[in-house]
Design a protein around this motif. Structure first.
Motif, PDB file in Angstrom:
ATOM      1  N   THR A 169       0.911  -1.337   0.103  1.00  0.00           N
ATOM      2  CA  THR A 169      -0.092  -0.053  -0.024  1.00  0.00           C
ATOM      3  C   THR A 169       0.845   1.175   0.090  1.00  0.00           C
ATOM      4  N   GLY A 170       0.572   2.291  -1.151  1.00  0.00           N
ATOM      5  CA  GLY A 170       1.536   3.385  -0.943  1.00  0.00           C
ATOM      6  C   GLY A 170       2.673   3.210  -1.840  1.00  0.00           C
ATOM      7  N   VAL A 171       2.879   2.021  -2.185  1.00  0.00           N
ATOM      8  CA  VAL A 171       4.195   1.669  -2.972  1.00  0.00           C
ATOM      9  C   VAL A 171       4.046   1.911  -4.356  1.00  0.00           C
ATOM     10  N   ASP A 172       4.891   2.732  -5.072  1.00  0.00           N
ATOM     11  CA  ASP A 172       4.783   3.091  -6.643  1.00  0.00           C
ATOM     12  C   ASP A 172       4.826   1.755  -7.469  1.00  0.00           C
ATOM     13  N   PRO A 173       4.296   1.692  -8.499  1.00  0.00           N
ATOM     14  CA  PRO A 173       4.064   0.596  -9.560  1.00  0.00           C
ATOM     15  C   PRO A 173       5.545  -0.147  -9.804  1.00  0.00           C
ATOM     16  N   VAL A 174       6.671   0.752  -9.827  1.00  0.00           N
ATOM     17  CA  VAL A 174       7.877  -0.096 -10.404  1.00  0.00           C
ATOM     18  C   VAL A 174       8.226  -0.643  -9.068  1.00  0.00           C
ATOM     19  N   SER A 175       8.249   0.133  -7.934  1.00  0.00           N
ATOM     20  CA  SER A 175       8.743  -0.643  -6.728  1.00  0.00           C
ATOM     21  C   SER A 175       8.027  -1.964  -6.305  1.00  0.00           C
ATOM     22  N   ARG A 176       6.683  -1.932  -6.844  1.00  0.00           N
ATOM     23  CA  ARG A 176       5.659  -2.943  -6.596  1.00  0.00           C
ATOM     24  C   ARG A 176       6.283  -4.014  -7.300  1.00  0.00           C
ATOM     25  N   ARG A 177       6.571  -3.691  -8.587  1.00  0.00           N
ATOM     26  CA  ARG A 177       7.138  -5.103  -9.490  1.00  0.00           C
ATOM     27  C   ARG A 177       8.467  -5.487  -8.834  1.00  0.00           C
ATOM     28  N   ASP A 178       9.240  -4.706  -8.308  1.00  0.00           N
ATOM     29  CA  ASP A 178      10.273  -5.047  -7.497  1.00  0.00           C
ATOM     30  C   ASP A 178       9.982  -6.028  -6.478  1.00  0.00           C
ATOM     31  N   PHE A 179       9.207  -5.627  -5.541  1.00  0.00           N
ATOM     32  CA  PHE A 179       8.614  -6.357  -4.389  1.00  0.00           C
ATOM     33  C   PHE A 179       8.055  -7.686  -4.997  1.00  0.00           C
ATOM     34  N   TRP A 180       7.424  -7.696  -6.045  1.00  0.00           N
ATOM     35  CA  TRP A 180       6.486  -9.130  -6.354  1.00  0.00           C
ATOM     36  C   TRP A 180       7.882 -10.022  -7.131  1.00  0.00           C
ATOM     37  N   GLY A 181       8.950  -9.405  -7.565  1.00  0.00           N
ATOM     38  CA  GLY A 181      10.134 -10.014  -7.824  1.00  0.00           C
ATOM     39  C   GLY A 181      10.804 -10.740  -6.652  1.00  0.00           C
ATOM     40  N   ILE A 182      10.575 -10.314  -5.681  1.00  0.00           N
ATOM     41  CA  ILE A 182      11.224 -10.958  -4.369  1.00  0.00           C
ATOM     42  C   ILE A 182      10.467 -11.876  -3.948  1.00  0.00           C
ATOM     43  N   LEU A 195      -1.050 -13.119   1.424  1.00  0.00           N
ATOM     44  CA  LEU A 195      -0.847 -11.796   1.588  1.00  0.00           C
ATOM     45  C   LEU A 195      -2.281 -11.021   1.429  1.00  0.00           C
ATOM     46  N   SER A 196      -2.481  -9.850   2.131  1.00  0.00           N
ATOM     47  CA  SER A 196      -3.681  -9.295   1.625  1.00  0.00           C
ATOM     48  C   SER A 196      -3.358  -8.231   0.555  1.00  0.00           C
ATOM     49  N   THR A 197      -4.210  -7.782  -0.125  1.00  0.00           N
ATOM     50  CA  THR A 197      -3.849  -6.707  -0.990  1.00  0.00           C
ATOM     51  C   THR A 197      -5.274  -5.763  -1.431  1.00  0.00           C
ATOM     52  N   ALA A 198      -5.118  -4.571  -1.496  1.00  0.00           N
ATOM     53  CA  ALA A 198      -6.088  -3.871  -2.001  1.00  0.00           C
ATOM     54  C   ALA A 198      -5.935  -3.366  -3.674  1.00  0.00           C
ATOM     55  N   TYR A 199      -4.741  -4.063  -4.170  1.00  0.00           N
ATOM     56  CA  TYR A 199      -4.495  -3.949  -5.626  1.00  0.00           C
ATOM     57  C   TYR A 199      -4.861  -5.245  -6.446  1.00  0.00           C
TER      58      TYR A 199
END
Ligand SMILES: Nc1ncnc2c1ncn2[C@@H]1O[C@H](COP(=O)(O)OP(=O)(O)OP(=O)(O)O)[C@@H](O)[C@H]1O
Ligand SMILES: [Mg+2]
Length: 313
Positions: A169-182, A195-199
């Motif tokens: 939540t509040g993380v920009d789309p590019v960082s979210r992609r990094d995050f999903w890479g992890i 995980l829970s997500t609003a996206y």
């Protein structure tokens, strides 16, 4: 719906929890297999955090059973905690400590050996794009960077099960992609993730999803199979005035729900062939020109449709 042969890591049955008269979670049950990314999706206040906290062994249920990796979380939460890493919705970072110090703090907390923590910390920081900020105070990071630091701290030990409550939540789309890479990397190494997500783009990436609504799971399946549950059809109407289109179609017969998406309105109808012609006529009567066609529903459309259908029945 996971095959019998699957290696079940998380098993939840009849889980309920109230706060006073508020029934926050009611008879929730699901199973998660090793290496799955299991998503909890639902509106604000649906009960996602309450479920997560019970899974993490920090909130006792009123009744129900939770087993994680063979451990009884309700009966022996301390034993379960060794297998779990939990990142709460509001992760506790120390704002007056640097990025590196925060990671060190959590490494101590989880008892990660010093040699291991350095290598692991480096790897995670690079994956999160935080390596240039090691000496920055956590309080001076942007919101998205704080979230990523929270994930790095939660992952500094290698858990069998990772519980992430709205981690992006509040993380920009590019960082979210990094995050999903992890997350994908962890899944490959056999970590099971809830995980829970609003996206909704994140919901699509989960192996299975539970739709949480007023404390219960109304649907639970793969994103593809959930999409096939959607009754009727979805029309996309592209217009330079989508709000006006929505206003005109509100209450029109056969319209089950609408979702405004940028320059288009997604209109959920009971029957595409019949309603396309009617909707064209309705818009033409009001002098509106619009492009209209049938589209594949996204997971967001499906959830809105399923929630609306639940409320109607
Ligand atoms: N400690 C508490 N005391 C009283 N009520 C609570 C407590 N924790 C949660 N609730 C209530 O339980 C319900 C479920 O809350 P929960 O935080 O689990 O929802 P959520 O799905 O995580 O919502 P969000 O998307 O906003 O994070 C809400 O009505 C909430 O107000
Ligand atoms: Mg929550």
């Amino acid at each position: 719906m996971i095959s019998d042969a699957a290696d079940i890591v998380i098993s939840v049955d009849g889980l309920s929890r109230s706060f006073g008269v508020m029934k926050a979670v009611q008879k929730v049950g699901f199973q998660v297999a090793r290496g799955e990314i299991f998503g909890l999706v639902g509106p604000d206040g649906a009960g996602k955090t309450t479920i997560m906290r019970m899974l993490a062994g920090i909130l006792a249920p009123d009744c129900g059973a939770i087993r994680i990796g063979g451990t009884d979380v309700v009966g022996d939460p301390e034993a379960a905690k060794a297998r779990i890493s939990y990142m709460p919705q509001r992760f506790g970072l120390y704002e007056d400590l640097t990025v590196a110090e925060n990671i060190g703090f959590y490494a101590d907390l989880f008892g990660v050996p010093r040699r291991e923590r350095r290598a692991r910390g480096r790897e995670l920081m690079a994956a999160a794009g935080l390596d240039a900020f090691e000496q920055r105070l956590a309080g001076k990071l942007s919101g998205g960077m704080k979230q990523k630091l929270g994930l790095v701290c939660a992952l500094i030990h290698t858990p069998q099960v990772l519980l992430l409550d709205e981690p992006t939540t509040g993380v920009d789309p590019v960082s979210r992609r990094d995050f999903w890479g992890i997350l994908y990397g962890l899944r490959e190494s056999g970590v099971t993730i809830v995980l829970s997500t609003a996206y909704m783009d994140e919901a699509e990436r989960c192996s299975r999803l539970a739709l949480v609504h007023t404390g219960s799971i109304s649907h639970c399946d793969t994103p593809d199979r959930l999409k096939r549950l959607m009754p009727g059809a979805l029309l996309a109407i592209i217009s330079d005035n989508p709000r006006e289109v929505r206003a005109i179609l509100t209450g029109a017969s056969g319209v089950l729900g609408m979702l405004l998406m940028g320059d288009r309105v997604h209109v959920h109808v009971d029957d595409a062939t019949r309603r396309i012609a009617e909707i064209r006529d309705l818009l033409a009567e009001k002098g509106m020109s619009a492009e209209l066609g049938v589209v594949e529903p996204g997971i967001e459309d499906v959830f809105v449709a399923l929630l609306n259908a639940g409320e109607r029945s």
